[in-house]
Design a protein around this motif. Structure first.
Motif: not given
Length: 639
Positions: A249-252, A284-289
């Motif tokens: 989550p921190e990278v995201h 990260v943008v296209k697979f937000p889940d």
């Protein structure tokens, strides 16, 4: 003033994976060939991942090798971690991959090219293709050297108007540290080619000594390597350990908070990127889940500490890249040797080409590799091989060689490109093959080595080895059909308990092999008891043919139907106006794409089933009319 420096039969522009394969094939076929590149020390440079193969890509490399190409041999010689992907799935989708030593790969490729008689390596920047009366006639270098040729192969990679993006920074380049080919790109537009912009990218390179690999999951090489070349018998280099790490989550969070600084999302990049190899920002943008994304930590070679972080392609600014890296577990002290970047470049729609990869606009000019909108070393090398073969044949006044989708993945690749074009970087997948059970890695030589022999790329030693292999396979297949095993069979006690239970009082080996849980390798004690010493890979091939015999028979029938549609050839100059049921749109499409057979017409974008039926009926009449055949002139077809 231009200086007349010499002449060749074939000149290949660019020494990437497509150019090396093209030059090798051309020279092997007896054409006096020049391979021209800006820097001879960067021949076959692995600009992105130092690896060869992968899903479907490994199939391409096997087919290149079966035809007498070079990539598989070089990959095997310089491989430092061999793995067979999809090992737990069926044989149609299993594909080899190797992590390569980047430096040794370049070195080995150059060594092999220098050994080919008639192949000359030249250093210089090509600024113009010489075109005389609509025909490629040579090249002009930046230093005014002029070389004449009967055919030219253009393998420009990402150099045509290449532009690197690192955050807000833009650097004109074909690759990091190398200038782009602007003058050549301008000439191609002047000729009238339909050009577009594509984008690819690469991850940062790291100092492996600053990564705590003890906190990462290890990824080991296979105990029994599966090689690319049918000639390779063993790994030449030590096998290394790679590792796996996951984003968090921190990278995201860092990515989301800095998207406004990403050239991908600020509008700075206009080219279309690869759908199936996206940047970490795109993931990260296209697979937000998704809470995490898998990354592979892969050393670049045996004598370097440089590490490639596969799956972490990025064009973020340097400070953001470093922060993202250090948010990964085990990477808190990571040092970046080279940043990741995105690169935009020009490509030419491959619908401009004939299936031989010769240009429809300029006679004797062939395109191969990323200039045709593909991604990957393997797709490039496959095109280079075909372009090199046909350039040599063009220089000799011979007919071109066409590989179509009835022959394997190389044919599928080329037909997809020249008939459908691209709107994003093209990548090969096994799902693109309708008959993939027939196009396995183990039978690539059975499908293509006879063609390589006919063309002239397969030498006597390889041909003798090929014939010996298939004589042994035929004996093995007959043996497992006829051999029955029971308790008195030599080797019975060495069989696994499950095999003995299935055999009962007596079963043919073929019957046992058809059972999902039994492999032919399990039956080696019986084979050895009869003196049948067989290579494990030959056992696997015989097993696949036996276990999937029913499916193979069905796909073989489909292949026969494709071959019949391929045999319904369309004569040059065929009068499509003679088919009254064809709409004007369908006639326009036929004139534009100029298919050579009914099979090629099927792949024309937007060509309707009704139009296909009308064309089929017209060709049937033409082919079966008395005194008429595939070469009948257009006026006869309309009678």
């Amino acid at each position: 003033m231009p200086f007349a420096a010499g002449s060749f039969d074939v000149i290949v522009i660019g020494a990437g994976h497509a150019g090396c394969e093209a030059a090798h094939a051309s020279a092997r076929l007896g054409a006096r060939t020049a391979l021209v590149t800006q820097n001879l020390e960067l021949i076959a440079q692995m600009s992105c991942n130092p690896a060869v193969g992968g899903i479907a890509k490994g199939h391409l490399v096997r087919e290149i090798d079966a035809l007498g190409g070079l990539q598989g041999l070089v990959a095997d010689r310089t491989g430092i971690q061999f793995r067979l992907l999809n090992r737990r799935r069926g044989p149609a989708v299993q594909s080899p991959r190797t992590q390569s030593d980047r430096h040794l790969y370049r070195q080995e490729m150059k060594r092999r090219l220098e050994e080919v008689p008639g192949l000359h390596l030249l250093q210089g920047e090509v600024v113009r293709i010489l075109v005389e009366e609509g025909r490629a006639a040579g090249i002009l270098l930046h230093d005014q050297r002029r070389y004449e040729a009967r055919a030219v192969v253009l393998t420009a990679g990402t150099f045509l108007n290449g532009l690197i993006h690192i955050g807000e920074t833009r650097i004109p380049a074909g690759r990091a540290g190398e200038p782009p080919a602007r003058e050549l790109a301008a000439q191609l537009r002047e000729i009238g080619y339909a050009t577009g912009r594509l984008k690819t990218g690469t991850p940062p390179r790291l100092d492996g000594r600053t990564i705590d690999t003890a906190r990462l999951a290890p990824q080991v090489a296979d105990d029994e390597p599966v090689f690319f070349s049918f000639l390779t018998e063993r790994a030449e280099l030590p096998q290394i350990l790679c590792h796996i790490v996951y984003t968090n989550p921190e990278v995201h969070r860092l990515i989301r908070e800095n998207l406004h600084r990403s050239p991908l999302y600020s509008g700075q990049i206009t080219g279309t990127g690869p759908r199936y190899c996206p940047s970490i920002e795109d993931k990260v943008v296209k697979f937000p889940d998704r809470e995490r994304h898998q990354l592979f930590v892969e050393p670049e070679g045996l004598d370097t500490r440089e590490v490639y972080l596969n799956g972490f392609s990025s064009s973020m600014p340097l400070d953001v890249q470093l922060a993202m890296l250090r948010a990964l577990p085990g990477f808190e002290r990571a040092e970046m040797i080279r940043p990741g970047y995105a690169i935009e470049y020009d490509f030419i729609q491959p619908t401009e080409l004939f299936p031989t990869l010769e240009s429809q606009r300029v006679e004797g000019l062939f395109h191969a590799g990323q200039i045709n909108g593909t991604s990957g070393y393997e797709e490039a090398a496959a095109q280079g091989l075909v372009a090199g073969i046909n350039a040599a044949r063009r220089a000799r006044g011979q007919e071109g060689v066409v590989l179509d989708r009835t022959m394997g993945y190389i044919g599928i690749l080329i037909q997809d490109l020249v008939r459908r074009g691209v709107d994003e970087p093209y990548r090969m997948f096994t799902s693109r093959a309708e008959l993939r059970l027939l196009f396995r890695i183990d039978n690539a030589d059975e499908r293509l080595t006879p063609l390589g022999r006919e063309i002239g790329l397969v030498d006597d030693a390889r041909w003798a080895r090929f014939r010996g292999k298939y004589a042994s396979l035929a004996r093995l297949q007959a043996y497992i059909r006829e051999k029955t095993v029971n308790r008195s069979t030599p080797g019975w006690d060495g069989l696994p308990e499950a095999v003995r239970a299935a055999a009962g009082d007596g079963k043919a080996l073929a019957h046992l092999v058809k059972m999902p849980e039994i492999r032919l390798r399990d039956l080696r004690p019986v084979l050895e008891g009869d003196g049948m010493a067989v290579h494990p890979l030959l056992l696997d091939q015989a097993e696949h043919d036996c276990k999937y015999a029913g499916y193979i028979r069905l796909q073989s029938q489909d292949l026969e139907r494709l071959a019949r549609r391929k045999a319904l050839t369309i004569p040059p100059g065929f009068d499509f106006e003679s088919i009254p049921s064809l709409s004007r749109e369908m006639r326009d499409r036929l004139r534009r794409y100029r298919p050579a057979s009914l099979l090629e017409a099927e792949s024309i974008p937007g060509f309707t089933p009704a139009a296909l039926t009308a064309l089929y009926l017209s060709l049937e009449v033409l082919h079966h009319a008395p005194g008429k055949g595939p070469g009948a002139p257009a006026q006869e077809a309309s009678e």
